[in-house]
Design a protein around this motif. Structure first.
Motif, mmCIF file in Angstrom:
data_model
loop_
_atom_site.group_PDB
_atom_site.id
_atom_site.type_symbol
_atom_site.label_atom_id
_atom_site.label_comp_id
_atom_site.label_asym_id
_atom_site.label_seq_id
_atom_site.Cartn_x
_atom_site.Cartn_y
_atom_site.Cartn_z
ATOM 1 N N THR A 39 0.856 -1.180 0.000
ATOM 2 C CA THR A 39 0.000 0.000 0.000
ATOM 3 C C THR A 39 0.890 1.227 0.000
ATOM 4 O OG1 THR A 39 -1.825 -1.091 1.149
ATOM 5 C CG2 THR A 39 -1.737 1.303 1.273
ATOM 6 N N LEU A 40 0.706 2.093 -0.988
ATOM 7 C CA LEU A 40 1.560 3.266 -1.139
ATOM 8 C C LEU A 40 0.893 4.474 -0.503
ATOM 9 C CD1 LEU A 40 2.799 2.770 -4.816
ATOM 10 C CD2 LEU A 40 3.933 2.113 -2.669
ATOM 11 N N GLY A 41 1.473 4.945 0.595
ATOM 12 C CA GLY A 41 0.987 6.135 1.266
ATOM 13 C C GLY A 41 1.592 7.389 0.665
ATOM 14 N N SER A 42 1.331 8.524 1.298
ATOM 15 C CA SER A 42 1.812 9.810 0.794
ATOM 16 C C SER A 42 3.325 9.809 0.647
ATOM 17 C CB SER A 42 1.396 10.927 1.756
ATOM 18 O OG SER A 42 -0.002 11.031 1.835
ATOM 19 N N GLY A 43 3.784 10.133 -0.567
ATOM 20 C CA GLY A 43 5.206 10.228 -0.850
ATOM 21 C C GLY A 43 5.830 8.990 -1.444
ATOM 22 N N TRP A 44 5.122 7.858 -1.406
ATOM 23 C CA TRP A 44 5.705 6.585 -1.818
ATOM 24 C C TRP A 44 5.289 6.156 -3.221
ATOM 25 C CZ3 TRP A 44 9.206 4.186 1.387
ATOM 26 C CH2 TRP A 44 9.241 4.627 2.716
ATOM 27 N N GLY A 45 4.504 6.953 -3.922
ATOM 28 C CA GLY A 45 3.849 6.505 -5.140
ATOM 29 C C GLY A 45 4.762 6.074 -6.263
ATOM 30 N N ARG A 46 5.924 6.684 -6.386
ATOM 31 C CA ARG A 46 6.780 6.375 -7.533
ATOM 32 C C ARG A 46 7.394 4.978 -7.461
ATOM 33 N NH1 ARG A 46 12.377 9.009 -9.241
ATOM 34 N NH2 ARG A 46 12.554 8.126 -11.328
ATOM 35 N N ALA A 47 7.366 4.362 -6.286
ATOM 36 C CA ALA A 47 7.969 3.038 -6.129
ATOM 37 C C ALA A 47 7.370 2.025 -7.093
ATOM 38 C CB ALA A 47 7.810 2.555 -4.698
ATOM 39 N N ALA A 48 6.091 2.202 -7.422
ATOM 40 C CA ALA A 48 5.420 1.251 -8.322
ATOM 41 C C ALA A 48 6.147 1.136 -9.655
ATOM 42 C CB ALA A 48 3.973 1.682 -8.544
ATOM 43 N N GLU A 49 6.770 2.217 -10.104
ATOM 44 C CA GLU A 49 7.465 2.213 -11.390
ATOM 45 C C GLU A 49 8.789 1.476 -11.329
ATOM 46 O OE1 GLU A 49 7.952 6.307 -12.341
ATOM 47 O OE2 GLU A 49 5.821 6.792 -12.038
ATOM 48 N N LEU A 50 9.321 1.272 -10.112
ATOM 49 C CA LEU A 50 10.661 0.718 -9.956
ATOM 50 C C LEU A 50 10.669 -0.747 -9.536
ATOM 51 C CD1 LEU A 50 12.218 3.743 -8.008
ATOM 52 C CD2 LEU A 50 12.260 3.328 -10.477
ATOM 53 N N ILE A 51 9.518 -1.257 -9.126
ATOM 54 C CA ILE A 51 9.459 -2.632 -8.617
ATOM 55 C C ILE A 51 9.685 -3.649 -9.727
ATOM 56 C CG2 ILE A 51 7.920 -4.357 -7.580
ATOM 57 C CD1 ILE A 51 6.624 -2.001 -6.027
ATOM 58 N N GLY A 52 9.140 -3.359 -10.903
ATOM 59 C CA GLY A 52 9.265 -4.294 -12.018
ATOM 60 C C GLY A 52 8.416 -3.828 -13.183
ATOM 61 N N GLU A 53 8.021 -4.776 -14.008
ATOM 62 C CA GLU A 53 7.227 -4.476 -15.197
ATOM 63 C C GLU A 53 5.738 -4.424 -14.843
ATOM 64 O OE1 GLU A 53 5.983 -6.524 -19.490
ATOM 65 O OE2 GLU A 53 7.386 -7.531 -18.132
ATOM 66 N N THR A 54 5.095 -3.324 -15.181
ATOM 67 C CA THR A 54 3.664 -3.213 -14.940
ATOM 68 C C THR A 54 2.899 -4.065 -15.946
ATOM 69 O OG1 THR A 54 3.832 -0.998 -14.007
ATOM 70 C CG2 THR A 54 1.691 -1.646 -14.877
#
Length: 276
Positions: A39-54
Motif C-alpha cells: 500500500t503506497l501512502g503519501s510520498g511513496w507513489g513512484r515506487a510502483a514504477e521501480l518494482i518491475g514491469e507493470t
C-alpha cells in the motif's frame, strides 16, 4: 456518512466481499495470483514504477468494495507488477482512511483483498509526523510496533489475534540489508483528520509512540488476522506538533514526499525485490 448500499455494509461477509474483489482483480489484470502486496501512502507513489514491469493498471473503483481516495497524494489505482524473478506484486494506490467515516471494513478492505489474491506479505507505507528530534523531514523509518488509538478494530466478535511481533523482525532486518542506516519507531494511529495537538503528541510519547499518523494500524491488524507477514515504513514528513517550530499543513506533507520521492521509492523497490 456511510453509503447504505455499499457492498461491505452489514450483514455482508467482508471476507466474501474480499474474495469477490480478488476475482475482479484477476479478471481485470489477467494475473491469477499475487505474491506480495504494498500500500503506497503519501510520498511513496513512484515506487510502483521501480518494482518491475507493470502488467496492468486498473481504477480501484472497478473492483468490488473499493472507493475513490479522498486524499491528494493517493492515486486511486491498483497495479499488478511482475518482478525480474517472475513474482507478482499488487500495488495498492487506493487507501480509505478511517477519518472518512465509512467504517473499519472499508478501511481494511484493500488488505483483505490482497490476502485473497494470494499475497503472503503486506508492505504498509505512510507519511507521518515524527517525535524523535533527530529525525528530519524526508527520512524513511521502519515501523517496529504500533499503538492503535482509534478506539476501533477490524476484528468482529470473539476474534482474538496475537499482536506480538506484528511488524516482522525478519523483514525489518532484510530492509536493513538494503539500507543499514534505517532507524525504527512505534507508529501511533489517531483518528484524525485534525493534526495532533502538542498535548496529544506528549501523550503519545509518554505511552511509547515515536510516529503519529492517521492510517496503517487498523490495516496491520487486518493483515495479521489474514496470516500475512507485515513490513511497515513511515516517511517522516514533519516533526510532530509541539516539536516542530512551525504549524503543520497537508501541503508540507506533500512537499516532503515529493522531495524524498526518489530516495524512498528506490529503497522500497529494492526491499520488495529481496522479499522471499
Amino acid at each position: 456518512m456511510t453509503d447504505p448500499s455499499h457492498p461491505l455494509d452489514f450483514p455482508a461477509d467482508p471476507f466474501e466481499v474480499a474474495r469477490t474483489a480478488a476475482a475482479d482483480i484477476a479478471r481485470l489484470t489477467g494475473v491469477e495470483r499475487h505474491d506480495i502486496a504494498v500500500t503506497l501512502g503519501s510520498g511513496w507513489g513512484r515506487a510502483a514504477e521501480l518494482i518491475g514491469e507493470t502488467v496492468a493498471t486498473i481504477p480501484a473503483t472497478e473492483v468490488t468494495g473499493f472507493s475513490k481516495p479522498a486524499l491528494a497524494g493517493h492515486v486511486g489505482t491498483l497495479r499488478s507488477v511482475r518482478t525480474e524473478d517472475g513474482r507478482h506484486v499488487l500495488v495498492i494506490g487506493a487507501r480509505t482512511h478511517y477519518y472518512e467515516g465509512h467504517g473499519v471494513r472499508r478501511v481494511v478492505h484493500s488488505v483483505r483483498t490482497a490476502a485473497a489474491t494470494g499475497a503472503k506479505t503486506m508492505v504498509l507505507t505512510n507519511g507521518a509526523g515524527g517525535l524523535k528530534r533527530s529525525w528530519e523531514p524526508g527520512q524513511p523509518v521502519l515501523i517496529s510496533d504500533q499503538l492503535n488509538l482509534t478506539s476501533d478494530t477490524p476484528l468482529e466478535g470473539a476474534t482474538f489475534i496475537d499482536m506480538t511481533d506484528l511488524y516482522s523482525p525478519r523483514l525489518r532486518e532484510l530492509a536493513r540489508t538494503v539500507d543499514a542506516t534505517l532507524d525504527e519507531g512505534v507508529y501511533t494511529q489517531l483518528r484524525g483528520p485534525q493534526y495532533e495537538t502538542p498535548a496529544e503528541v506528549r501523550m503519545v510519547g509518554a505511552v511509547g509512540g515515536d510516529i503519529v499518523g492517521m492510517s496503517t494500524a487498523l490495516e496491520a491488524i487486518a493483515a495479521r488476522q489474514a496470516g500475512m507477514e507485515i513490513l511497515g515504513f513511515s516517511l517522516i514528513t514533519n516533526l510532530a506538533a509541539g516539536i516542530s517550530p512551525t504549524p503543520l499543513s497537508h501541503e508540507e506533507v506533500i512537499e516532503a514526499g515529493k522531495n524524498a520521492e526518489e530516495r524512498i521509492s528506490r529503497l522500497l523497490a529494492d526491499v520488495i525485490g529481496r522479499i522471499r
